[in-house]
Design an enzyme around this catalytic site. Structure first.
Site, PDB file in Angstrom:
ATOM      1  N   HIS A  37     -16.257  29.496 -13.742  1.00 11.90           N
ATOM      2  CA  HIS A  37     -16.172  29.134 -12.478  1.00 11.90           C
ATOM      3  C   HIS A  37     -17.262  30.024 -11.627  1.00 11.90           C
ATOM      4  CE1 HIS A  37     -12.624  26.949 -13.130  1.00 11.90           C
ATOM      5  NE2 HIS A  37     -12.639  26.575 -11.944  1.00 11.90           N
TER       6      HIS A  37
ATOM      7  N   TRP B 109       0.956  -1.123   0.095  1.00 10.79           N
ATOM      8  CA  TRP B 109       0.078  -0.057  -0.028  1.00 10.79           C
ATOM      9  C   TRP B 109       0.909   1.294   0.157  1.00 10.79           C
ATOM     10  CZ3 TRP B 109      -3.064   0.698   5.174  1.00 10.79           C
ATOM     11  CH2 TRP B 109      -1.992   0.495   6.560  1.00 10.79           C
TER      12      TRP B 109
ATOM     13  N   HIS C 259     -15.774  25.682  -4.217  1.00  8.57           N
ATOM     14  CA  HIS C 259     -14.342  26.066  -4.725  1.00  8.57           C
ATOM     15  C   HIS C 259     -14.368  27.472  -5.142  1.00  8.57           C
ATOM     16  CE1 HIS C 259     -10.991  25.637  -6.998  1.00  8.57           C
ATOM     17  NE2 HIS C 259     -11.430  25.549  -8.141  1.00  8.57           N
TER      18      HIS C 259
END
Length: 258
Positions: free
Chosen positions: A209, A62, A80
């Site tokens: 955005h 891992w 965001h």
């Protein structure tokens, strides 16, 4: 199992439906959006091995990884952007999972972008597409097929010049039209971000955005294989990691298509 779900599994197993991966590989070579040095830039993706069937862990392999939320093929949540910061349920852990799934409307502008890397899609282009393929339904993912993901050289992918990046995107009025007049889930692009490369100069800056996230809509960036999807008829599943308070995350975007 319901008849609908059973039929879905049967169609997949019979090969009458395909699963298309719309996700670019995520590694240390994944291009990052370049921000001016006065602002924090996203760290590149790094993978650190924890064990590999050795003294650190004899039976398992891992890794740990570090990256920014908006690295590689990634999801933009409303929080965001400053325009979406006060909306309810606007972080990735709070978005209802039903909103990660929707029909795909794929708009092919590869010829236009080949001639002009700064090409912007307008609402007139949307209406022209609708005249051939039908109206964009509410709750759809609108995906801009530009061919940009074919640019495997990171420098050509970012396409940075002295005056900033040059990549295609959305005109502000197009984002307003899709968010307001068509009530889409969000938009997806093949470029490093959902705004055009020159969008820092738009009013407002990074207008896609600003409009999309201020309207509670989502963004998908750095998609690929859009050329494997029909203009309509596919379903896109784009589920971000459930990061508490997260503004987005890398994700595996898949489409189910005839």
């Amino acid at each position: 199992m319901s008849e609908t779900l059973l039929r879905l599994v049967e169609e997949l197993n019979a090969g009458r439906l395909r699963v298309v991966d719309l996700t670019l590989p995520l590694s240390h070579a994944t291009p990052l959006i370049p921000l001016p040095p006065q602002w924090n830039n996203s760290p590149p993706f790094t993978l650190r091995e924890l064990s590999r069937y050795d003294a650190r862990g004899p039976a398992w392999y891992w890794n740990a990884f570090e990256t920014g939320e908006h690295t590689g093929t990634h999801f933009d949540a409303p929080v965001h952007w400053v325009s979406g910061k006060d909306l309810p349920d606007s972080t990735v852990d709070r978005i209802p999972p039903r909103k990660f799934i929707g029909p795909a409307c794929v708009i092919d502008v590869t010829k236009e972008v080949a001639a002009n890397p700064d090409f912007l899609l307008t609402s007139a282009h949307i209406l022209q597409w609708e005249s051939a393929h039908g109206k964009v339904p509410p709750g759809a993912w609108v995906l801009l097929r530009t061919g940009w993901s074919k640019r495997t050289d990171p420098a050509q992918y970012i396409n940075l010049k002295d005056d900033g990046p040059h990549t295609p995107g959305w005109a502000k009025e197009c984002s307003q039209f899709l968010a307001g007049e068509r009530d889409v889930l969000g938009v997806g692009v093949e470029t490093v971000g959902t705004d055009a490369g020159q969008a820092a100069k738009f009013d407002p800056p990074f207008s896609n955005h600003f409009v999309m996230h201020g309207s509670g809509k989502f963004g998908l960036a750095s998609l690929c294989n859009l050329d494997q999807l029909p203009p309509t008829g596919a379903v896109v599943i784009a589920a971000p990691l459930k990061i508490v308070g997260g503004s987005g995350s890398p994700l595996r975007v898949i489409a189910i298509t005839p």
